[in-house]
Design an enzyme around this catalytic site. Structure first.
Site, PDB file in Angstrom:
ATOM      1  CD  GLU A  84      -2.883   1.097   2.315  1.00 14.79           C
ATOM      2  OE1 GLU A  84      -3.298   2.116   3.037  1.00 14.79           O
ATOM      3  OE2 GLU A  84      -3.323  -0.069   2.693  1.00 14.79           O
ATOM      4  CD  GLU A 109       1.967   8.226   4.685  1.00 17.04           C
ATOM      5  OE1 GLU A 109       2.484   9.569   4.476  1.00 17.04           O
ATOM      6  OE2 GLU A 109       0.943   8.131   4.163  1.00 17.04           O
ATOM      7  CG  ASP A 136      10.674   7.505  -3.714  1.00 16.72           C
ATOM      8  OD1 ASP A 136       9.517   7.253  -4.309  1.00 16.72           O
ATOM      9  OD2 ASP A 136      11.309   8.702  -4.733  1.00 16.72           O
ATOM     10  CG  ASP A 158       0.878  15.890  -3.636  1.00 16.16           C
ATOM     11  OD1 ASP A 158       0.168  16.583  -4.579  1.00 16.16           O
ATOM     12  OD2 ASP A 158       1.629  16.319  -2.728  1.00 16.16           O
ATOM     13  CE  LYS A 162       0.842  26.235  -7.700  1.00 10.11           C
ATOM     14  NZ  LYS A 162       1.753  26.991  -7.038  1.00 10.11           N
ATOM     15  CG  ASP A 194      -9.612  13.685  -3.576  1.00 10.80           C
ATOM     16  OD1 ASP A 194      -8.493  13.492  -4.011  1.00 10.80           O
ATOM     17  OD2 ASP A 194      -9.752  14.829  -3.305  1.00 10.80           O
ATOM     18  CB  THR A 232      -8.552   6.644   4.137  1.00  2.00           C
ATOM     19  OG1 THR A 232      -8.570   7.759   2.886  1.00  2.00           O
ATOM     20  CG2 THR A 232      -8.088   5.580   3.177  1.00  2.00           C
ATOM     21  CD  GLU A 235     -13.116   7.190   0.140  1.00  2.00           C
ATOM     22  OE1 GLU A 235     -12.560   6.669  -0.731  1.00  2.00           O
ATOM     23  OE2 GLU A 235     -13.701   6.594   1.032  1.00  2.00           O
TER      24      GLU A 235
END
Length: 253
Positions: A84, A109, A136, A158, A162, A194, A232, A235
């Site tokens: 995950e 994470e 990473d 993320d 831009k 989202d 989550t 979310e």
């Protein structure tokens, strides 16, 4: 490749400036560099103590040689392993580990506060089938043995809205190759977002890949959460803000 249900894009993008364009998808060399903040509020004394004690036990060390059999990194026998990316505070990761105790889970994470919450929850619940990684995800994917994963979940990455930051988006040609290398044939890649423009970006990039097929057969396949989805915190925040989650699933060929 699975049949495409509807013409692309399958959802309205937020603006022309933020929509998918073919060129930037090929910008792939992230050089293992993380962007954005990694630290938040100071940890409570209790949580700091738990993290200091348990994180070294749970953390995967990519400076070591990877095991021949990735299942050996878990203290209890597991049948297959799921990764995950972006596990946040661990809501989905912990739910999955409880629902499938026979599976091993790796949560990635880089954000300190989220990882600390995950480690604290592992301590409180006594999970033996979870390991974590704080850096990473591309580095971890390069370290993993080939065809060692049954599934990869990329949850609310993320979107880097831009245009000059598009090269930082996790979905890229290079990272798709990394994920394809680590996934078993028939394994799945699931992406939740989202941001409609990021969903467009993801779909375009993955459909260009020879390694993955989109599994959707109708609109509900991307509008409805996956079976057993607990949601989550991020979310829930997105829903309160009026943003609609999109759930994409792909199969490794």
């Amino acid at each position: 490749m699975a049949a495409s249900p509807g013409s692309a894009p399958i959802w309205s993008t937020e603006s022309t400036a933020n929509s998918v364009e073919p060129g930037p998808v090929g910008v792939t060399d992230r050089r293992h560099k993380l962007h954005g903040r990694r630290k938040g509020r100071p940890l409570s004394p209790r949580r700091a103590e738990i993290v200091a004690r348990r994180l070294p036990e749970l953390m995967i060390d990519t400076d070591t040689e990877p095991p021949t059999d990735l299942r050996s990194i878990f203290s209890e026998p597991v049948t297959d392993i799921r990764l995950e990316i972006g596990c946040g505070a661990g809501e989905h990761l912990l739910h999955e580990a409880e629902q499938a105790p026979h599976c091993g889970f790796i949560g990635v994470e880089p954000f300190q506060e989220g990882l600390a919450k995950t480690v604290s929850a592992i301590e409180d619940r006594g999970h033996l089938n979870i390991r974590v990684y704080q850096h990473d995800a591309a580095i971890l994917l390069d370290w993993l043995p080939q065809i060692s994963l049954a599934r990869i979940d990329l949850l609310y990455p993320d979107p880097w809205p831009k245009r000059r930051h598009w090269k930082r988006r996790f979905i890229s040609v290079a990272n798709l190759e990394r994920m394809a290398r680590a996934l078993q044939p028939g394994g799945s890649l699931r992406v939740a977002t989202d941001i409609a423009a990021y969903a467009d970006w993801t779909l375009l990039a993955v459909l260009r890949s020879r390694d993955f097929a989109w599994t959707a057969t109708n609109a509900d396949d991307w509008r409805r959460p996956w079976r057993g989805w607990p949601g989550t915190r991020y979310e829930a925040k997105a829903l309160r803000a009026g943003r609609t989650p999109i759930y994409l699933a792909f199969r490794r060929g």
